[in-house]
Each structure stands twice: as structure tokens, then as C-alpha cells.
Design an enzyme around this catalytic site. Structure first.
Site, PDB file in Angstrom:
ATOM      1  N   HIS A 276       0.524  -1.344   0.307  1.00 33.64           N
ATOM      2  CA  HIS A 276      -0.049   0.101   0.213  1.00 33.64           C
ATOM      3  C   HIS A 276       1.090   1.314  -0.048  1.00 33.64           C
ATOM      4  O   HIS A 276       0.308   1.817  -0.966  1.00 33.64           O
ATOM      5  CB  HIS A 276      -0.799  -0.058   1.393  1.00 33.64           C
ATOM      6  CG  HIS A 276      -1.824   0.799   1.993  1.00 33.64           C
ATOM      7  ND1 HIS A 276      -2.877   2.036   1.005  1.00 33.64           N
ATOM      8  CD2 HIS A 276      -0.773   2.577   2.138  1.00 33.64           C
ATOM      9  CE1 HIS A 276      -3.460   3.122   1.425  1.00 33.64           C
ATOM     10  NE2 HIS A 276      -2.125   2.999   1.892  1.00 33.64           N
ATOM     11  N   GLU A 277       1.873   1.530   0.621  1.00 26.07           N
ATOM     12  CA  GLU A 277       2.822   2.451   0.736  1.00 26.07           C
ATOM     13  C   GLU A 277       3.586   2.697   0.117  1.00 26.07           C
ATOM     14  O   GLU A 277       3.706   3.919  -0.448  1.00 26.07           O
ATOM     15  CB  GLU A 277       3.994   2.006   1.946  1.00 26.07           C
ATOM     16  CG  GLU A 277       2.643   2.709   3.395  1.00 26.07           C
ATOM     17  CD  GLU A 277       2.115   3.413   3.815  1.00 26.07           C
ATOM     18  OE1 GLU A 277       2.562   4.909   2.900  1.00 26.07           O
ATOM     19  OE2 GLU A 277       1.075   3.079   4.609  1.00 26.07           O
ATOM     20  N   HIS A 280       1.505   4.852  -3.147  1.00 25.14           N
ATOM     21  CA  HIS A 280       1.651   5.752  -3.234  1.00 25.14           C
ATOM     22  C   HIS A 280       2.835   6.214  -4.457  1.00 25.14           C
ATOM     23  O   HIS A 280       2.763   7.655  -4.214  1.00 25.14           O
ATOM     24  CB  HIS A 280       1.800   6.505  -1.829  1.00 25.14           C
ATOM     25  CG  HIS A 280       0.740   6.348  -1.305  1.00 25.14           C
ATOM     26  ND1 HIS A 280      -0.252   6.809  -1.590  1.00 25.14           N
ATOM     27  CD2 HIS A 280       0.482   5.889   0.638  1.00 25.14           C
ATOM     28  CE1 HIS A 280      -1.416   6.632  -0.526  1.00 25.14           C
ATOM     29  NE2 HIS A 280      -1.215   6.082   0.444  1.00 25.14           N
TER      30      HIS A 280
END
Length: 419
Positions: A276-277, A280
């Protein structure tokens, strides 16, 4: 001007009563379609955790909505009662050099503001400890506060010195030159943040689980992240909450995991968090946010310059202030703070949209919806998060979608992938 202050203070107190009442009694019931699903907190929280979550969230919301406009009240108080003028006069008497005058003024004003808001900060710290989210000792908490105070004072001194110099030399275009200079300054801060500023607060070290590091770096390679190491930060002495992030730019790019995350999430859950990170980064969210911030600061500084001049024209004589007086600085801070609060629903909305995109990215990368759902549930339990906040709270506070929405979103995406 003192009458003006007391009038504003009465409005603020009325606001505090109304907003507190709303936040404590707002309806946070789940929509019928969520009840009984894995997004329903009753399916992964026990009764005690549910009650603690609701209580903790209410206190956090009240503190936020009271604290934000309190900053404006303080600036108005400093101006109306002559404290800003007094701090500027003292600074000019102590030193004849403009930079040191600015530094002294910033320290005096920052100290004054810190003392006023300290009770609220301490109350927030105490509430967090009472509910078991924060486990930091008072001494450690004060150390972090003092580090933050002096970092902010140093940065503020530089910013204020440059702004007031530009206001003095270019009354009409100071905002434009400030905006130009803010761009490299922001990039510089992003570059040094992981290696200079963050280590002042916490201990960072290479992740100890080398097998996990290898798998995370494999995900990073798929996400086009040029990272060679994964870092762990020791947060278990301060909090029970979980977190992970990708930070920095250029050669100082860092993949960071809190040790609490490594201790309480399974390997698959950690990999989802990291995916998820990384989303970004690969989806260019960081660059887009930076460009958005630069664009908004252009508009914000332009509006600030107009409102600043309007304030000086209408109240400068009563306040005994001129446009380029150091003592007039709280007017600029007041306007910037109010503008920042006003646009927060927009910036938060953009941030929530990015979070949805990163959730989708992580699901595509890991193909593990179960790990995603378990991760969101554990994040809620450990941080006592309100999974379904009031609309006003979501609008002004939530940079991430509420957990109930994230879990539902993940399942919907997973079902589409399986079709």
C-alpha cells in the site's frame, strides 16, 4: 481592540460548546448494509474495545476542533493586548542585527503560545495514555515536545526573516517571491527529513528479519522504488498503534516500519501494508501532492497578501503596526492558519482518494484480500480508531477513509478480480 478580542472570544466559547455537543451526541450508527459484515466493528472488537474506541474518538475529535481555532484566538490576543509589539521591541533592544531580532522574536512568541496551549496538549497526551494507545512516559513526551519546539523555532526564524525582508523590500510582490523560495525549501526539508529530523525523535535501524526485508524489497522492485534497505523504527516504548511509510526523496528515500507493526501483524499483513505504501510512490501520489501543495501555496500566499494589506489598512493604526513591522507577523500566521483549516476538507478528500487507489494497488500486487481486511481490523483495534466517524469529523480530520469503507472497498475489488 481589546473589545474586539473579547467579542471574538465569546464567539469562540459558544462555538466550543456547540461543537463539543455535536461531537459527543452525533449519530455514528453503521448503515444497515454494513451490519454483521466483516466491516462491522462488532465482528472484530469486543464490547470493551468498542466502548473505548467510541470514547477515545470523541475526546480526540473535541480536542481537535477546539484546538484548531484556539490558535487564531492566541494570535488575536497577542496583537490586541500588545504582546507582539512588546516581543518585537525587546528583540530590537537586545540585538541590532535583523536576523537575531527575528530569532529572539520567534522564540518569545513561540514560548508564549506553547505555554498557553500546553494544558490542552497535556490533556490530549493524558487521554491517549488513559485509553492505552499512548504508553510513552511523561519525560519522553516532554523531550519530543522540546525537540519539536526548537526545530520549529529554527525553521520559523528562517522563514520569518525571509518573509519580512521581502515585505519590506517588495510590498506588492513579497508573496510571489516567498512562493518561489518555498519550493526549494520544501524539497530540501523532504530530502533531510529521514536522515536528520526523524532520528532526533526515534531510533532507526535496519530491519532485523532479513527474510521479510528481502520480500519487501522484491515488492519495492516491482513498484519501481529504488530502495536497497528496509528500516525499522522503535515505537513500542511510545505507542500501541501501528504504522509504516515510504519517506524522503532522492538518495534519502526510506522504507520504514514501526516495530509495533512487525510485532502484531503477520508476514502477509505486513506485505500488504508495505505494498500500500509503495503504491503511493509508484502511483506518483507524493509528486502530485507536492505539486498540489505548491499550487495551493501560490493561491494561499496571494490571498494572504491581500488580506494582510487590508488588515493593516483598517487596523494598523489601532494596533500601532506598519506593514513591515516584525510585530505584525501574527496577522500573516492568523490568515495562513485560517486558510489552511478552510481548505482541509479539500486536501483530505484528495488524500482519501489516494488511499483508495493505494489499497487497490496493494491488492493487485499481493492478491491477498484476507490479509488486507485483517490488517484494517487490527489497525482499528490497536489504535482504537472510530471505524464510522461523524460526517463533519471525516470531512475535516480523516486523511484516510474510515475503516468500514476501506474493508468494504477491498472486498468489492477482490470479488471483481475473481469474476
Amino acid at each position: 481592540m481589546k473589545k474586539v478580542f473579547f467579542g471574538v472570544l465569546m464567539i469562540y466559547l459558544l462555538y466550543a460548546v456547540v461543537i463539543s455537543s455535536y461531537l459527543f451526541f452525533a449519530d455514528t450508527q453503521l448503515a444497515p448494509e454494513y451490519i454483521g459484515t466483516e466491516a462491522d466493528p462488532k465482528t472484530f472488537m469486543n464490547e470493551e474495545q468498542l466502548n473505548l474506541s467510541k470514547e477515545f474518538s470523541k475526546w480526540g475529535n473535541v480536542i481537535y476542533f477546539i484546538y484548531a481555532p484556539l490558535e487564531w484566538i492566541i494570535y488575536i490576543f497577542i496583537l490586541c493586548f500588545g504582546f507582539s509589539q512588546l516581543f518585537a521591541r525587546w528583540s530590537q533592544q537586545i540585538s541590532k542585527y535583523r536576523f537575531f531580532q527575528t530569532a529572539l522574536y520567534v522564540v518569545l512568541m513561540s514560548t508564549f503560545c506553547y505555554i498557553i496551549v500546553f494544558p490542552i496538549r497535556y490533556f490530549s497526551f493524558s487521554i491517549s495514555k488513559q485509553y492505552g494507545v499512548n504508553i510513552q512516559s511523561f519525560n519522553s513526551w516532554m523531550k519530543d515536545n522540546l525537540i519539536g519546539f526548537w526545530i520549529e523555532a529554527v525553521m520559523l526564524t528562517i522563514v520569518v526573516y525571509v518573509i519580512m525582508l521581502l515585505v519590506s523590500n517588495s510590498p506588492k510582490r513579497w508573496w510571489l517571491y516567498t512562493w518561489f523560495l518555498s519550493i526549494p525549501f520544501t524539497l530540501f526539508l523532504m530530502f533531510i527529513q529521514p536522515v536528520v529530523i526523524d532520528p532526533l525523535y526515534n531510533d532507526f535501524y535496519r530491519i532485523q528479519d532479513k527474510d521479510l526485508e528481502r520480500e519487501i524489497l522484491q515488492l519495492a522492485q516491482q513498484s519501481n522504488i529504488p530502495a536497497e534497505h528496509v528500516y525499522e523504527v522503535k515505537m513500542s516504548e511510545k505507542t500501541n498503534a501501528l504504522n509504516a511509510y515510504v519517506t524522503g526523496i532522492g538518495s534519502n528515500l526510506r522504507i520504514v516500519l514501526w516495530d509495533t507493526t512487525l510485532e502484531r501483524l503477520s508476514k502477509d499483513e505486513v506485505l500488504f501494508v508495505m505494498a500500500h505504501e509503495m503504491g503511493h510512490y509508484d502511483l506518483k501520489h507524493l509528486k502530485q501532492l507536492l505539486l498540489g501543495t505548491i499550487a495551493m501555496s501560490f493561491v494561499g500566499l496571494f490571498i494572504t497578501s491581500k488580506l494582510y494589506q487590508l488588515t493593516i489598512n483598517n487596523f494598523g493604526r489601532q494596533l500601532r503596526l506598519k506593514r513591515d513591522d516584525l510585530a505584525a507577523l501574527p496577522i500573516i500566521f492568523l490568515i495562513l492558519s485560517m486558510l489552511s483549516f478552510a481548505v482541509s476538507p479539500i486536501t483530505n478528500g484528495v488524500s482519501r482518494a489516494y488511499e483508495y487507489q493505494s489499497d487497490r494497488y496493494a491488492l493487485q500486487l499481493t492478491n491477498d484480500a484476507d490479509a488486507a481486511v485483517k490488517t484494517f481490523q487490527k489497525l482499528s483495534v490497536e489504535g482504537l480508531a472510530d471505524v464510522n466517524p461523524p460526517k463533519l469529523v471525516k470531512l475535516f480530520r480523516y486523511t484516510h477513509p474510515p475503516i468500514v469503507e476501506r474493508i468494504t472497498h477491498i472486498r468489492e475489488l477482490s470479488e471483481k478480480q475473481d469474476e
